[in-house]
Design an enzyme around this catalytic site. Sequence first.
Site, mmCIF file in Angstrom:
data_model
loop_
_atom_site.group_PDB
_atom_site.id
_atom_site.type_symbol
_atom_site.label_atom_id
_atom_site.label_comp_id
_atom_site.label_asym_id
_atom_site.label_seq_id
_atom_site.Cartn_x
_atom_site.Cartn_y
_atom_site.Cartn_z
ATOM 1 N N TYR A 177 0.794 -1.334 0.086
ATOM 2 C CA TYR A 177 0.059 0.108 -0.004
ATOM 3 C C TYR A 177 0.791 1.277 0.014
ATOM 4 C CZ TYR A 177 0.911 0.403 5.025
ATOM 5 O OH TYR A 177 1.924 0.525 6.192
ATOM 6 N N PHE A 191 2.883 9.658 3.032
ATOM 7 C CA PHE A 191 3.338 9.486 4.350
ATOM 8 C C PHE A 191 3.715 8.399 4.793
ATOM 9 C CE2 PHE A 191 -1.231 9.401 4.387
ATOM 10 C CZ PHE A 191 -1.541 8.063 5.190
ATOM 11 N N ASP A 192 3.359 7.136 3.898
ATOM 12 C CA ASP A 192 3.740 5.995 4.485
ATOM 13 C C ASP A 192 3.682 5.092 2.864
ATOM 14 O OD1 ASP A 192 4.243 3.478 5.700
ATOM 15 O OD2 ASP A 192 2.248 3.185 6.562
ATOM 16 N N ILE A 246 -7.457 1.048 11.076
ATOM 17 C CA ILE A 246 -8.448 2.097 10.974
ATOM 18 C C ILE A 246 -9.624 1.587 10.289
ATOM 19 C CG2 ILE A 246 -6.610 3.705 11.104
ATOM 20 C CD1 ILE A 246 -6.969 4.404 8.092
ATOM 21 N N TYR A 302 -7.818 8.857 11.147
ATOM 22 C CA TYR A 302 -7.154 9.175 12.509
ATOM 23 C C TYR A 302 -7.798 10.289 13.180
ATOM 24 C CZ TYR A 302 -3.517 5.962 10.930
ATOM 25 O OH TYR A 302 -2.721 4.820 10.411
ATOM 26 N N PHE A 310 -5.380 6.270 -0.118
ATOM 27 C CA PHE A 310 -4.564 4.931 0.060
ATOM 28 C C PHE A 310 -4.705 4.143 -1.179
ATOM 29 C CE2 PHE A 310 -5.235 5.494 4.432
ATOM 30 C CZ PHE A 310 -3.819 5.421 5.038
#
Length: 227
Positions: free
Chosen positions: A134, A144-145, A162, A188, A205
């Site tokens: 992902y 960010f990831d 989540i 979040y 995502f």
Amino acid sequence: MRLGVLAAVLIALTGLQATAQEIKTEDDKTIYALGLSIGRSVKMFDLSPAEIEIVKKGMTDALTGAKTIVELDQYGPKLQPLAKGRQERAGQKFLENAGKEKGATKLPSGVVYKELKAGSGATPKASDTVKVNYRGTLITGLEFDSSYKRGEPAEFPLGGVIPCWTEGVQKMKVGGKAQLVCPAKVAYGEQGSPPTIPPNATLVFEIELLSIGGQGADVPRADPPKK
């Protein structure tokens, strides 16, 4: 970087009309990177062109020592609430536009689901363990990831991440790839996930569902988006 420092640096840069050809030295490139960082930091305010001009006025007055229109001690504390409201507004606009894209589906929670590649395998349940690759970004496009960058997929119980993921990944089939646009309330929330995810952030995502169950258990585990 604190907002006061950002403003001071932006003031110094506002009058410069540098072109790519003029950015030659290592200092030039570092200062350009500083500009990128500053721009990303204030992008959360979702400023209109007219508001950008007001920002420029405030920066110029601070730099030149001119008499200011307002007192920073009085209005400075209002910056964070303004950022929060603007973040929510920008996120809602992004969600609305994402929901209008061809092939997009709005799920009951408000998540916008869009299949990017059809899978041909099984569909997971919330009680299953899944293995995925992902990439996660803010609506500004800032990543960010990424399990791709770590060079290893993530494996985790689908019910332990989540809510956006728990709901959205259950729409997928093994071998498929999908995009999830997650409202803050099922991501979040008001707390965010400092330092990478700000409060009230709508997130995007791209997810590849690699397997369900115990398959691939020998693969090193990355950190999935946790509750």
